[in-house]
Scaffold this active site. Structure first.
Site, PDB file in Angstrom:
ATOM      1  N   HIS A  55      85.179  78.395  44.107  1.00  0.00           N
ATOM      2  CA  HIS A  55      86.570  77.981  44.190  1.00  0.00           C
ATOM      3  C   HIS A  55      86.558  76.628  44.906  1.00  0.00           C
ATOM      4  CE1 HIS A  55      86.799  82.442  44.320  1.00  0.00           C
ATOM      5  NE2 HIS A  55      87.881  82.283  43.616  1.00  0.00           N
ATOM      6  N   ASP A  58      86.034  77.006  48.562  1.00  0.00           N
ATOM      7  CA  ASP A  58      84.745  77.550  49.039  1.00  0.00           C
ATOM      8  C   ASP A  58      83.850  76.377  49.439  1.00  0.00           C
ATOM      9  OD1 ASP A  58      85.608  80.086  48.186  1.00  0.00           O
ATOM     10  OD2 ASP A  58      84.590  79.882  46.257  1.00  0.00           O
ATOM     11  N   MET A  89      80.287  77.163  36.364  1.00  0.00           N
ATOM     12  CA  MET A  89      81.703  77.518  36.391  1.00  0.00           C
ATOM     13  C   MET A  89      82.335  77.083  37.703  1.00  0.00           C
ATOM     14  SD  MET A  89      83.892  80.041  37.824  1.00  0.00           S
ATOM     15  CE  MET A  89      83.332  81.710  37.927  1.00  0.00           C
ATOM     16  N   GLU A 182      91.119  85.261  33.682  1.00  0.00           N
ATOM     17  CA  GLU A 182      90.574  86.509  34.239  1.00  0.00           C
ATOM     18  C   GLU A 182      91.702  87.473  34.576  1.00  0.00           C
ATOM     19  OE1 GLU A 182      87.794  86.159  37.413  1.00  0.00           O
ATOM     20  OE2 GLU A 182      88.005  88.252  37.988  1.00  0.00           O
ATOM     21  N   LYS A 184      93.537  91.021  35.848  1.00  0.00           N
ATOM     22  CA  LYS A 184      93.392  92.094  36.844  1.00  0.00           C
ATOM     23  C   LYS A 184      94.743  92.791  36.935  1.00  0.00           C
ATOM     24  CE  LYS A 184      91.868  92.968  41.631  1.00  0.00           C
ATOM     25  NZ  LYS A 184      91.448  92.336  42.909  1.00  0.00           N
ATOM     26  N   GLU A 218      86.349  91.061  34.008  1.00  0.00           N
ATOM     27  CA  GLU A 218      85.578  91.609  35.131  1.00  0.00           C
ATOM     28  C   GLU A 218      85.524  93.123  35.039  1.00  0.00           C
ATOM     29  OE1 GLU A 218      86.018  90.158  39.229  1.00  0.00           O
ATOM     30  OE2 GLU A 218      86.052  92.239  39.874  1.00  0.00           O
ATOM     31  N   HIS A 221      87.938  95.118  37.232  1.00  0.00           N
ATOM     32  CA  HIS A 221      89.370  94.944  36.922  1.00  0.00           C
ATOM     33  C   HIS A 221      89.811  95.815  35.750  1.00  0.00           C
ATOM     34  CE1 HIS A 221      89.245  90.719  38.966  1.00  0.00           C
ATOM     35  NE2 HIS A 221      88.856  91.695  39.748  1.00  0.00           N
ATOM     36  N   ASP A 246      82.462  88.517  34.533  1.00  0.00           N
ATOM     37  CA  ASP A 246      82.252  88.873  35.941  1.00  0.00           C
ATOM     38  C   ASP A 246      81.690  90.286  36.009  1.00  0.00           C
ATOM     39  OD1 ASP A 246      84.972  87.278  37.865  1.00  0.00           O
ATOM     40  OD2 ASP A 246      83.165  86.505  36.894  1.00  0.00           O
ATOM     41  N   ASP A 256      89.682  97.206  44.182  1.00  0.00           N
ATOM     42  CA  ASP A 256      88.643  96.328  43.639  1.00  0.00           C
ATOM     43  C   ASP A 256      87.461  96.273  44.601  1.00  0.00           C
ATOM     44  OD1 ASP A 256      88.699  92.789  42.672  1.00  0.00           O
ATOM     45  OD2 ASP A 256      87.342  94.438  42.161  1.00  0.00           O
ATOM     46  N   ASP A 258      84.253  95.577  44.017  1.00  0.00           N
ATOM     47  CA  ASP A 258      83.296  94.466  43.802  1.00  0.00           C
ATOM     48  C   ASP A 258      81.889  94.830  44.277  1.00  0.00           C
ATOM     49  OD1 ASP A 258      85.748  91.860  44.558  1.00  0.00           O
ATOM     50  OD2 ASP A 258      85.259  92.873  42.677  1.00  0.00           O
ATOM     51  N   ASP A 288      80.353  88.779  40.171  1.00  0.00           N
ATOM     52  CA  ASP A 288      81.481  88.564  41.090  1.00  0.00           C
ATOM     53  C   ASP A 288      81.568  89.807  41.962  1.00  0.00           C
ATOM     54  OD1 ASP A 288      85.053  87.988  40.877  1.00  0.00           O
ATOM     55  OD2 ASP A 288      83.598  87.708  42.469  1.00  0.00           O
TER      56      ASP A 288
HETATM   57  C1  DIG Z   1      88.357  87.808  41.565  1.00  0.00           C
HETATM   58  O1  DIG Z   1      87.741  88.755  40.753  1.00  0.00           O
HETATM   59  C2  DIG Z   1      88.240  86.436  40.976  1.00  0.00           C
HETATM   60  C3  DIG Z   1      87.963  85.415  42.028  1.00  0.00           C
HETATM   61  O2  DIG Z   1      86.848  85.875  42.734  1.00  0.00           O
HETATM   62  C4  DIG Z   1      87.610  84.215  41.211  1.00  0.00           C
HETATM   63  O3  DIG Z   1      88.751  83.424  41.097  1.00  0.00           O
HETATM   64  C5  DIG Z   1      87.235  84.736  39.855  1.00  0.00           C
HETATM   65  C6  DIG Z   1      85.998  84.047  39.362  1.00  0.00           C
HETATM   66  O4  DIG Z   1      84.955  84.910  39.114  1.00  0.00           O
HETATM   67  N1  DIG Z   1      87.172  86.203  40.042  1.00  0.00           N
HETATM   68 MN    MN Z   2      86.263  88.124  39.237  1.00  0.00          MN
HETATM   69 MN    MN Z   3      87.165  91.683  41.504  1.00  0.00          MN
END
Ligand code: DIG
Ligand code: MN
Ligand code: MN
Length: 388
Positions: A55, A58, A89, A182, A184, A218, A221, A246, A256, A258, A288
């Site tokens: 990001h 980051d 990315m 993406e 969610k 993802e 998600h 992801d 979530d 992760d 991710d």
């Molecule tokens: C959350 O799953 C999102 C953030 O971590 C980021 O913006 C995106 C990129 O992988 N996934």
């Molecule tokens: Mn993600």
């Molecule tokens: Mn996530």
């Protein structure tokens, strides 16, 4: 060197925020010391990753001066050269700062919407400067707690206007970005707009430059929505829209989490890897995910190695599945066909319709076909358990 050691051609990537996660959660303070972007690069090089994603904030703190930004980017670029890590990315943080408390692109405040566009333009510039070719949009704050607050049609139009504007900006700047949306379903908002791969695919069709825009699905998600992730990426792939992915894991019916890829749902992870390898997906395998809050930096490295090793182990299992005589014999029987209805593969014609209409079906016989799915699935499970 075992065949489960990551190589550049595997395209394993991690976000700065993944192995850089300091263990803070909604109920507890950090358990790990922060790592600088350069330290993270060296950690990723040590574990054998191919690429790093970020990001904007980051890498460059939100209040950094232009001079600080340039210094940070210069140091980061040097570390990229030193480690050989690439940047496939980039993405924008449109969810941490309080300015985005009610959304970014979909905020009710036009000043916030404009600021989100400007922030994303700067972040697109930063990503392009470091070589990113995929740009992810995760609308973590694009949603509501109460639907009394926002007209969903207005919200969708604002999101559409933002993506259309940024597609034009990317074209105007001469960037060759592909945008990856993406989805969610919730968290951190109570409901997030465009919650699944399917809903995002429908939305992309309404954009001015749909060819530039695809998906970054993802695992966690879609699972949060109770959906089959492999089916979701298959639909994205079928639409030519699987631009990025992801990978992670979690227990069903949870927030979530992760988790490390393959940490919880091995069979689902197997079918995801099998699909990606069977279709010849050439994009990044981005994890991710983050280590347990209990992990120290050595365990964070074990987390990162585990993501990649499990992917490669399941890739080997998929190869074994595709070559296993018993499994393939069962699949051949299950899919055996006498060709009686091959004529329908040419689609509709008057002749085909008449021929079909004149066909007499023995309906009871249709229900008698042998489908040894228990045998097939047990063989799959035994393959995964290492006894077949
Ligand atoms: C959350 O799953 C999102 C953030 O971590 C980021 O913006 C995106 C990129 O992988 N996934
Ligand atoms: Mn993600
Ligand atoms: Mn996530």
């Amino acid at each position: 060197m075992s065949s489960y050691d990551p190589q550049p051609e595997h395209k394993f990537t991690f976000g700065l925020w993944t192995v850089g996660n300091i263990g803070r959660d909604p109920f507890g303070e950090p358990t790990r010391a922060p790592l600088s972007p350069v330290q993270i690069l060296h950690l990723l090089a040590e574990v054998g990753a191919y690429g790093v994603n970020f990001h904007d904030n980051d890498l460059v703190p939100i209040d950094a001066t232009p001079a600080e930004r340039d210094r940070i980017v210069k140091e980061f670029r040097q570390a990229l050269d030193d480690t050989g890590i690439v940047v496939p990315m980039a993405t924008t943080n449109l969810f941490t700062d309080p300015a985005f408390k009610d959304g970014a692109f979909t905020s009710n405040d036009s000043h916030v919407r404009a600021y989100a566009l400007q922030k994303t333009m700067h972040s697109l510039d930063l990503g392009a400067e470091l070589g990113a070719q995929v740009y992810v949009f995760w609308g973590g704050r694009e949603g509501t707690e109460t639907d009394a607050s926002k007209d969903p049609l207005a919200a969708m139009q604002r999101f559409r206007d933002a993506i259309n504007f940024l597609c034009e900006y990317s074209i105007d700047q001469g960037y060759d970005y592909r945008f990856a949306l993406e989805p969610k379903p919730n968290e951190p908002r109570s409901d997030i707009y465009l919650p699944t791969v399917g809903s995002m695919l429908g939305f992309i069709a309404t954009l001015d430059h749909p060819d530039m825009v695809g998906l970054n699905p993802e695992v966690a998600h879609e699972h949060m929505g109770g959906l089959n992730f492999m089916h979701a990426i298959a639909q994205a792939w079928d639409a030519g829209k699987l631009f990025h992915i992801d990978l992670n894991d979690q227990k069903f019916g949870r927030y979530d989490q992760d988790f490390r890829f393959g940490a919880e749902m091995i069979k689902q992870a197997f079918f995801v890897v099998k699909f990606l390898e069977d279709v010849g997906y050439t994009g990044s395998r981005h994890f991710d995910a983050h280590a347990y809050r209990s992990a120290n930096v050595e365990d964070v490295k074990a987390f990162a190695r585990g993501c990649m090793r499990t992917y490669l182990i399941l890739k080997e299992k998929a190869r074994r599945f595709n070559q296993d005589p018993e499994i393939q014999s069962l699949l051949a029987n299950i899919n055996a066909d006498d060709g009686a209805f091959d004529f329908l593969s040419s689609g509709y014609s008057r002749a085909n319709a008449d021929r079909l209409a004149a066909t007499t079906f023995e309906r009871p016989a249709l229900g008698q076909r042998d489908l040894p799915y228990e045998q097939l699935d047990q063989l799959t499970v035994e393959l995964l358990l290492g006894v077949h």
